[in-house]
Design a protein around this motif. Structure first.
Motif, PDB file in Angstrom:
ATOM      1  N   PRO A  84       0.709  -1.111  -0.109  1.00  0.00           N
ATOM      2  CA  PRO A  84      -0.057  -0.125  -0.042  1.00  0.00           C
ATOM      3  C   PRO A  84       0.828   1.320  -0.054  1.00  0.00           C
ATOM      4  N   ASP A  85       2.084   1.070   0.359  1.00  0.00           N
ATOM      5  CA  ASP A  85       3.059   2.479   0.369  1.00  0.00           C
ATOM      6  C   ASP A  85       3.539   2.793  -0.986  1.00  0.00           C
ATOM      7  N   ILE A  86       3.442   1.707  -1.865  1.00  0.00           N
ATOM      8  CA  ILE A  86       3.903   2.034  -3.430  1.00  0.00           C
ATOM      9  C   ILE A  86       2.908   2.546  -4.046  1.00  0.00           C
ATOM     10  N   THR A  87       3.093   3.685  -5.004  1.00  0.00           N
ATOM     11  CA  THR A  87       2.099   4.191  -5.735  1.00  0.00           C
ATOM     12  C   THR A  87       2.274   3.528  -7.148  1.00  0.00           C
ATOM     13  N   ALA A  88       0.899   3.065  -7.732  1.00  0.00           N
ATOM     14  CA  ALA A  88       0.556   2.387  -8.894  1.00  0.00           C
ATOM     15  C   ALA A  88       0.252   3.437  -9.961  1.00  0.00           C
ATOM     16  N   ILE A  89       0.946   3.782 -11.083  1.00  0.00           N
ATOM     17  CA  ILE A  89       0.857   4.882 -11.788  1.00  0.00           C
ATOM     18  C   ILE A  89       0.672   4.323 -13.341  1.00  0.00           C
ATOM     19  N   PHE A  90      -0.347   5.081 -14.103  1.00  0.00           N
ATOM     20  CA  PHE A  90      -0.456   4.665 -15.606  1.00  0.00           C
ATOM     21  C   PHE A  90      -0.144   6.175 -16.062  1.00  0.00           C
ATOM     22  N   ALA A  91       1.112   6.557 -16.881  1.00  0.00           N
ATOM     23  CA  ALA A  91       1.615   7.511 -17.552  1.00  0.00           C
ATOM     24  C   ALA A  91       1.462   7.435 -18.843  1.00  0.00           C
ATOM     25  N   VAL A  92       1.018   8.691 -19.634  1.00  0.00           N
ATOM     26  CA  VAL A  92       0.600   8.656 -21.168  1.00  0.00           C
ATOM     27  C   VAL A  92       1.265   9.754 -21.467  1.00  0.00           C
ATOM     28  N   ARG A  93       2.036   9.830 -22.742  1.00  0.00           N
ATOM     29  CA  ARG A  93       2.569  10.747 -23.600  1.00  0.00           C
ATOM     30  C   ARG A  93       1.487  10.735 -24.755  1.00  0.00           C
ATOM     31  N   TRP A  94       0.825  11.792 -24.920  1.00  0.00           N
ATOM     32  CA  TRP A  94       0.136  12.105 -26.099  1.00  0.00           C
ATOM     33  C   TRP A  94       0.957  13.183 -26.931  1.00  0.00           C
ATOM     34  N   LEU A  95       0.430  13.397 -28.186  1.00  0.00           N
ATOM     35  CA  LEU A  95       1.159  14.300 -29.115  1.00  0.00           C
ATOM     36  C   LEU A  95       1.262  15.930 -28.467  1.00  0.00           C
ATOM     37  N   ASP A  96       0.248  16.027 -27.608  1.00  0.00           N
ATOM     38  CA  ASP A  96       0.209  17.505 -26.970  1.00  0.00           C
ATOM     39  C   ASP A  96       0.534  17.518 -25.659  1.00  0.00           C
ATOM     40  N   GLY A  97       0.714  16.464 -25.228  1.00  0.00           N
ATOM     41  CA  GLY A  97       1.252  16.662 -23.527  1.00  0.00           C
ATOM     42  C   GLY A  97       1.366  15.388 -23.079  1.00  0.00           C
ATOM     43  N   ASP A  98       1.951  15.295 -21.713  1.00  0.00           N
ATOM     44  CA  ASP A  98       1.881  14.025 -21.049  1.00  0.00           C
ATOM     45  C   ASP A  98       1.013  14.279 -19.837  1.00  0.00           C
ATOM     46  N   GLY A  99       0.776  12.950 -19.405  1.00  0.00           N
ATOM     47  CA  GLY A  99      -0.321  13.145 -18.077  1.00  0.00           C
ATOM     48  C   GLY A  99       0.096  11.801 -17.482  1.00  0.00           C
ATOM     49  N   TYR A 100      -0.596  11.604 -15.984  1.00  0.00           N
ATOM     50  CA  TYR A 100      -0.563  10.196 -15.281  1.00  0.00           C
ATOM     51  C   TYR A 100      -1.810  10.209 -14.417  1.00  0.00           C
ATOM     52  N   PHE A 101      -2.187   9.086 -14.340  1.00  0.00           N
ATOM     53  CA  PHE A 101      -3.258   8.450 -13.493  1.00  0.00           C
ATOM     54  C   PHE A 101      -2.782   7.714 -12.408  1.00  0.00           C
ATOM     55  N   VAL A 102      -2.877   8.073 -11.112  1.00  0.00           N
ATOM     56  CA  VAL A 102      -2.851   7.105 -10.042  1.00  0.00           C
ATOM     57  C   VAL A 102      -3.904   6.143  -9.716  1.00  0.00           C
ATOM     58  N   VAL A 103      -3.444   4.733  -9.715  1.00  0.00           N
ATOM     59  CA  VAL A 103      -4.581   3.772  -9.711  1.00  0.00           C
ATOM     60  C   VAL A 103      -4.783   3.789  -8.179  1.00  0.00           C
ATOM     61  N   GLY A 104      -6.237   3.746  -7.848  1.00  0.00           N
ATOM     62  CA  GLY A 104      -6.591   3.505  -6.298  1.00  0.00           C
ATOM     63  C   GLY A 104      -7.493   2.285  -6.318  1.00  0.00           C
ATOM     64  N   GLU A 105      -7.613   1.796  -5.040  1.00  0.00           N
ATOM     65  CA  GLU A 105      -8.545   0.718  -4.923  1.00  0.00           C
ATOM     66  C   GLU A 105     -10.027   1.013  -4.943  1.00  0.00           C
TER      67      GLU A 105
END
Length: 142
Positions: A84-105
């Protein structure tokens, strides 16, 4: 390497991983092929996050959601259940920018049969979670 992933795709993901390492001040350790997740974000030998990365060939708001295979999403969810102390992340690079989503329970994401249809391959379609674009946190300026 997934069946439809090319060496060019892998190189784009590595470059994005290197950018994330600089931004987050950590090392992005590429995980062996048999792992379901691309990278471990590591600092001083401590694993901070497990990170799945994708480089999309369209702009961020081209679709209202970003899909991720249920298989990959389930692997990220397992990380936070086991550690639970480790973050799970889905990171995406699009043509016009980058972002990430933190996976949660408590994520409430739609699950649909999705994927690419332009190549005519059944292996491109599978159960996928649909993550609303507005749940992604933007990274840097592009």
């Amino acid at each position: 390497m997934p069946i439809n992933e090319t060496p060019k795709d892998k190189e784009r993901e590595r470059k994005f991983g290197a950018y994330l390492a600089t931004l987050w001040r950590c090392a992005m350790a590429e995980l062996p092929q048999f792992y379901e997740i691309d990278f471990a974000a590591v600092r001083d030998r401590k694993v901070l996050s497990m990170v799945e990365v994708k480089c999309r060939k369209y702009e961020m708001h081209h679709f209202k959601t970003c899909i991720l295979s249920m298989h990959k999403y389930a692997a990220l969810r397992r990380v936070i259940r086991i550690h639970p102390d480790i973050t799970a992340i889905f990171a995406v690079r699009w043509l016009d920018g980058d972002g990430y989503f933190v996976v949660g329970e408590e994520d409430e994401l739609d699950l649909e049969w999705e994927g690419r249809t332009d190549r005519g391959s059944q292996s491109d379609l599978e159960p996928c979670v649909k993550i609303p674009i507005d749940l992604f946190q933007k990274l840097g300026a592009k």
